[in-house]
Design a protein around this motif. Sequence first.
Motif, short mmCIF file in Angstrom:
data_model
loop_
_atom_site.label_atom_id
_atom_site.label_comp_id
_atom_site.label_asym_id
_atom_site.label_seq_id
_atom_site.Cartn_x
_atom_site.Cartn_y
_atom_site.Cartn_z
N ASN A 161 34.28 40.16 34.54
CA ASN A 161 34.50 40.36 35.97
C ASN A 161 34.55 39.02 36.70
OD1 ASN A 161 32.09 42.82 35.40
ND2 ASN A 161 34.22 43.35 35.82
N HIS A 222 36.09 42.62 40.28
CA HIS A 222 37.39 42.59 39.60
C HIS A 222 37.35 43.53 38.41
CE1 HIS A 222 40.88 41.08 37.42
NE2 HIS A 222 40.09 40.85 36.39
N ARG A 223 38.36 44.37 38.28
CA ARG A 223 38.44 45.27 37.12
C ARG A 223 39.47 44.76 36.15
NH1 ARG A 223 37.03 49.85 34.86
NH2 ARG A 223 38.54 51.10 33.71
N ALA A 227 39.71 46.48 30.35
CA ALA A 227 38.61 47.45 30.42
C ALA A 227 39.13 48.85 30.16
CB ALA A 227 37.93 47.38 31.78
N HIS A 238 42.71 55.76 30.37
CA HIS A 238 42.91 54.72 31.36
C HIS A 238 44.34 54.22 31.24
CE1 HIS A 238 38.69 54.32 32.58
NE2 HIS A 238 38.40 54.53 31.30
N ARG A 267 30.66 48.61 37.18
CA ARG A 267 31.46 47.45 36.96
C ARG A 267 32.92 47.73 37.17
NH1 ARG A 267 31.00 45.18 31.18
NH2 ARG A 267 31.61 47.17 30.47
N GLY A 268 32.75 44.06 38.26
CA GLY A 268 33.80 43.19 38.79
C GLY A 268 33.75 41.91 38.60
#
Length: 309
Positions: A161, A222-223, A227, A238, A267, A268
């Motif tokens: 992140n 931040h992604r 991920a 995803h 969670r 970034g």
Amino acid sequence: MCRTVELRQAVLARNDDGARELRAELAARGTVAVNLLSSPGSGKTALLEAELGLARRRGVPVAALTADLATENDAVRLARSGAPVKQVLTDGLCHLETAMLREHLAGWLPPDTRLLFVENVGNLVCPASYDLGESLRVVLASTTEGEDKPLKYPTAFGLANLVLVTKADLAEAVEFDEAAFLASVARVNPGVEVLFTSARTGRGVGVLLERALAVLDGAAVHRPVMAGTAAASRGHTHAPSPSSLPSSALHGHAHGHSHGHGHGPSRGDGDGDGQVHGGDHAHEDDDHPHAHGPADGHVHPHARVAEPS
């Protein structure tokens, strides 16, 4: 080979379930966990010691748990900050897992802790695959390690992140190519913020604390694109990763054996003067105002963001 992959996925899926539970437990008590990953000798402990000391001076309730294969040297160093510190000895295991972390937090973590810094085992391979229930994952690399580090360890950097560059005071001496490093980061983790620090000179000391406080205050992180790929490999849906990512970035390391063992969302910067604004295992021998990051729509002029080339 199929059995090895299935075993690895089962181990990681079980860990992911535990991480979600631990993240929820920490959020319920108003604690944000920060997972710090780096190679040995990156300067992670020195920077964390400085950040803990700063947090104590600002009156921020912090604690730190540090993991190593042997010795309590890092815990002794971090305790000089005055913050509660606990050493975890993994007895040869190359990474922390959620069950281990929960076991060591039970009965130890002070109830008023707002920020928990977890200094993972010095290793950029094994720890990268294990969610520890953190709300902020930070990967550190020193200027002495080379500009292609993110490409050599794409999973570690690809799931970060936030990326911190340490030992910035040595950049000129070792001919560190900042532009090349940023380009390497951008290939595996487009858009992630990259900040430069030096525990010796004080440059950037405080940026880690400010970013962690921002997450505690509800800021989005931040992604990473990767991920989604990592979660999908364990049965979640995803968005796929872009074709610009190297194929090696899409796979973690395979284990040929199993391992027995409020607020804060799931969670970034400092500028140049240090002011804050806002199974096989591969190993290596490398040893209160809140500021918000780019995720909140504000980018300081001196902040670096890894953009794909």
